[in-house]
Design a protein around this motif. Structure first.
Motif, PDB file in Angstrom:
ATOM      1  N   LEU A  16     -10.093  -4.534   1.574  1.00  0.00           N
ATOM      2  CA  LEU A  16     -10.429  -4.487   0.154  1.00  0.00           C
ATOM      3  C   LEU A  16     -10.881  -3.098  -0.285  1.00  0.00           C
ATOM      4  O   LEU A  16     -10.529  -2.643  -1.380  1.00  0.00           O
ATOM      5  N   VAL A  17     -11.654  -2.411   0.546  1.00  0.00           N
ATOM      6  CA  VAL A  17     -12.095  -1.060   0.201  1.00  0.00           C
ATOM      7  C   VAL A  17     -10.880  -0.135   0.093  1.00  0.00           C
ATOM      8  O   VAL A  17     -10.793   0.691  -0.823  1.00  0.00           O
ATOM      9  N   HIS A  18      -9.924  -0.293   0.996  1.00  0.00           N
ATOM     10  CA  HIS A  18      -8.711   0.533   0.924  1.00  0.00           C
ATOM     11  C   HIS A  18      -7.879   0.177  -0.312  1.00  0.00           C
ATOM     12  O   HIS A  18      -7.288   1.065  -0.945  1.00  0.00           O
ATOM     13  N   GLU A  19      -7.863  -1.100  -0.698  1.00  0.00           N
ATOM     14  CA  GLU A  19      -7.179  -1.503  -1.939  1.00  0.00           C
ATOM     15  C   GLU A  19      -7.875  -0.898  -3.156  1.00  0.00           C
ATOM     16  O   GLU A  19      -7.214  -0.474  -4.114  1.00  0.00           O
ATOM     17  N   LEU A  20      -9.200  -0.853  -3.115  1.00  0.00           N
ATOM     18  CA  LEU A  20      -9.960  -0.219  -4.201  1.00  0.00           C
ATOM     19  C   LEU A  20      -9.600   1.261  -4.307  1.00  0.00           C
ATOM     20  O   LEU A  20      -9.391   1.778  -5.414  1.00  0.00           O
ATOM     21  N   ALA A  21      -9.508   1.945  -3.175  1.00  0.00           N
ATOM     22  CA  ALA A  21      -9.146   3.363  -3.184  1.00  0.00           C
ATOM     23  C   ALA A  21      -7.761   3.569  -3.801  1.00  0.00           C
ATOM     24  O   ALA A  21      -7.546   4.510  -4.557  1.00  0.00           O
ATOM     25  N   LEU A  22      -6.847   2.677  -3.503  1.00  0.00           N
ATOM     26  CA  LEU A  22      -5.509   2.745  -4.091  1.00  0.00           C
ATOM     27  C   LEU A  22      -5.588   2.525  -5.599  1.00  0.00           C
ATOM     28  O   LEU A  22      -4.994   3.266  -6.381  1.00  0.00           O
ATOM     29  N   TYR A  23      -6.363   1.518  -6.022  1.00  0.00           N
ATOM     30  CA  TYR A  23      -6.550   1.240  -7.452  1.00  0.00           C
ATOM     31  C   TYR A  23      -7.144   2.451  -8.169  1.00  0.00           C
ATOM     32  O   TYR A  23      -6.785   2.756  -9.300  1.00  0.00           O
ATOM     33  N   GLU A  24      -8.073   3.140  -7.487  1.00  0.00           N
ATOM     34  CA  GLU A  24      -8.731   4.302  -8.081  1.00  0.00           C
ATOM     35  C   GLU A  24      -7.920   5.588  -7.896  1.00  0.00           C
ATOM     36  O   GLU A  24      -8.413   6.680  -8.151  1.00  0.00           O
ATOM     37  N   LYS A  25      -6.682   5.440  -7.450  1.00  0.00           N
ATOM     38  CA  LYS A  25      -5.721   6.544  -7.354  1.00  0.00           C
ATOM     39  C   LYS A  25      -6.139   7.609  -6.351  1.00  0.00           C
ATOM     40  O   LYS A  25      -5.868   8.799  -6.528  1.00  0.00           O
ATOM     41  N   ALA A  26      -6.795   7.193  -5.264  1.00  0.00           N
ATOM     42  CA  ALA A  26      -7.237   8.144  -4.246  1.00  0.00           C
ATOM     43  C   ALA A  26      -7.164   7.534  -2.848  1.00  0.00           C
ATOM     44  O   ALA A  26      -8.120   7.656  -2.070  1.00  0.00           O
ATOM     45  N   PRO A  27      -6.051   6.883  -2.480  1.00  0.00           N
ATOM     46  CA  PRO A  27      -6.011   6.233  -1.160  1.00  0.00           C
ATOM     47  C   PRO A  27      -6.162   7.220  -0.009  1.00  0.00           C
ATOM     48  O   PRO A  27      -6.691   6.857   1.052  1.00  0.00           O
ATOM     49  N   LEU A  80     -24.982  -0.277  -6.484  1.00  0.00           N
ATOM     50  CA  LEU A  80     -23.707  -0.919  -6.173  1.00  0.00           C
ATOM     51  C   LEU A  80     -22.687   0.164  -5.867  1.00  0.00           C
ATOM     52  O   LEU A  80     -22.276   0.907  -6.756  1.00  0.00           O
ATOM     53  N   GLU A  81     -22.288   0.259  -4.621  1.00  0.00           N
ATOM     54  CA  GLU A  81     -21.316   1.278  -4.207  1.00  0.00           C
ATOM     55  C   GLU A  81     -19.898   0.859  -4.566  1.00  0.00           C
ATOM     56  O   GLU A  81     -19.134   1.648  -5.097  1.00  0.00           O
ATOM     57  N   ASP A  82     -19.543  -0.367  -4.250  1.00  0.00           N
ATOM     58  CA  ASP A  82     -18.190  -0.862  -4.517  1.00  0.00           C
ATOM     59  C   ASP A  82     -18.239  -2.303  -5.009  1.00  0.00           C
ATOM     60  O   ASP A  82     -18.918  -3.141  -4.411  1.00  0.00           O
ATOM     61  N   LEU A  83     -17.499  -2.559  -6.076  1.00  0.00           N
ATOM     62  CA  LEU A  83     -17.246  -3.917  -6.563  1.00  0.00           C
ATOM     63  C   LEU A  83     -15.744  -4.008  -6.752  1.00  0.00           C
ATOM     64  O   LEU A  83     -15.160  -3.206  -7.488  1.00  0.00           O
ATOM     65  N   PHE A  84     -15.113  -4.955  -6.065  1.00  0.00           N
ATOM     66  CA  PHE A  84     -13.662  -5.060  -6.141  1.00  0.00           C
ATOM     67  C   PHE A  84     -13.248  -6.502  -5.944  1.00  0.00           C
ATOM     68  O   PHE A  84     -13.746  -7.181  -5.052  1.00  0.00           O
ATOM     69  N   VAL A  85     -12.340  -6.937  -6.778  1.00  0.00           N
ATOM     70  CA  VAL A  85     -11.712  -8.253  -6.660  1.00  0.00           C
ATOM     71  C   VAL A  85     -10.212  -8.016  -6.694  1.00  0.00           C
ATOM     72  O   VAL A  85      -9.718  -7.254  -7.536  1.00  0.00           O
ATOM     73  N   ARG A  86      -9.502  -8.656  -5.784  1.00  0.00           N
ATOM     74  CA  ARG A  86      -8.043  -8.486  -5.747  1.00  0.00           C
ATOM     75  C   ARG A  86      -7.455  -8.809  -7.123  1.00  0.00           C
ATOM     76  O   ARG A  86      -7.899  -9.738  -7.815  1.00  0.00           O
ATOM     77  N   PRO A  87      -6.423  -8.047  -7.544  1.00  0.00           N
ATOM     78  CA  PRO A  87      -5.853  -8.217  -8.882  1.00  0.00           C
ATOM     79  C   PRO A  87      -5.442  -9.653  -9.214  1.00  0.00           C
ATOM     80  O   PRO A  87      -5.681 -10.118 -10.332  1.00  0.00           O
ATOM     81  N   GLN A  88      -4.860 -10.370  -8.267  1.00  0.00           N
ATOM     82  CA  GLN A  88      -4.410 -11.734  -8.549  1.00  0.00           C
ATOM     83  C   GLN A  88      -5.569 -12.710  -8.764  1.00  0.00           C
ATOM     84  O   GLN A  88      -5.363 -13.807  -9.283  1.00  0.00           O
ATOM     85  N   GLN A  89      -6.801 -12.303  -8.427  1.00  0.00           N
ATOM     86  CA  GLN A  89      -7.979 -13.157  -8.617  1.00  0.00           C
ATOM     87  C   GLN A  89      -8.812 -12.748  -9.827  1.00  0.00           C
ATOM     88  O   GLN A  89      -9.795 -13.407 -10.154  1.00  0.00           O
ATOM     89  N   ARG A  90      -8.440 -11.652 -10.468  1.00  0.00           N
ATOM     90  CA  ARG A  90      -9.212 -11.181 -11.614  1.00  0.00           C
ATOM     91  C   ARG A  90      -9.088 -12.157 -12.771  1.00  0.00           C
ATOM     92  O   ARG A  90      -8.068 -12.812 -12.931  1.00  0.00           O
TER      93      ARG A  90
END
Length: 155
Positions: A16-27, A80-90
């Motif tokens: 999930l953290v790696h997915e967040l990095a991708l979402y934030e355009k910095a994988p 809060l360092e990271d808050l992330f929910v997979r896109p299909q669950q948003r």
């Protein structure tokens, strides 16, 4: 379901953290490993804490946080360092439930605040936070020392 993270959740949390990095355009900037997260959360002196959102037995969201301290209030708070929910669950309320779990931690422990940062371009998150009653701290600018400037300054 929102619950405290367990050691068994670490692989999914790293994903999930790696997915967040991708979402934030910095994988390319995300180097977190399972061992690093396991040690931070469950090692001999943990300084990081986590909650996860679970649907049908799968971890689909997370909140990673640590304690900060308000010298003016004289008590801790949560950062809060990271808050992330997979896109299909948003849109299912999991992000709100994760944030509410941290707010409850603050209230139950007598902490003064819950705070975090959000990227300026992330309008969906900004709107979500404002709807929760959060206010932007526009008068503050974040500074960071990292890499070579950090090493040079430490010398």
């Amino acid at each position: 379901m929102i619950r405290r993270a367990t050691e068994a959740d670490v692989p999914a949390m790293v994903e999930l953290v790696h997915e967040l990095a991708l979402y934030e355009k910095a994988p390319e900037k995300c180097h977190l490993t399972e061992q690093q997260l396991r040690t931070a959360l469950f090692g001999p002196d943990p300084a990081l804490f986590g909650h996860v959102a679970e649907v049908d037995g799968a971890v689909v969201g997370l909140a990673l946080w640590f304690l900060n301290f308000s010298t003016w209030e004289g008590v801790h708070g949560i950062y809060l360092e990271d808050l992330f929910v997979r896109p299909q669950q948003r849109g299912s309320g999991l992000g709100k439930a994760l944030l509410q779990a941290l707010a409850k931690e603050c209230v139950d422990r007598g902490y003064a605040r819950l705070e975090w940062q959000v990227l300026d371009w992330n309008e969906p998150a900004i709107n979500f936070y404002k709807a929760a009653g959060a206010i932007p701290m526009d008068e503050w600018t974040v500074y960071r020392l990292t890499g070579e400037p950090l090493r040079a300054f430490s010398a």
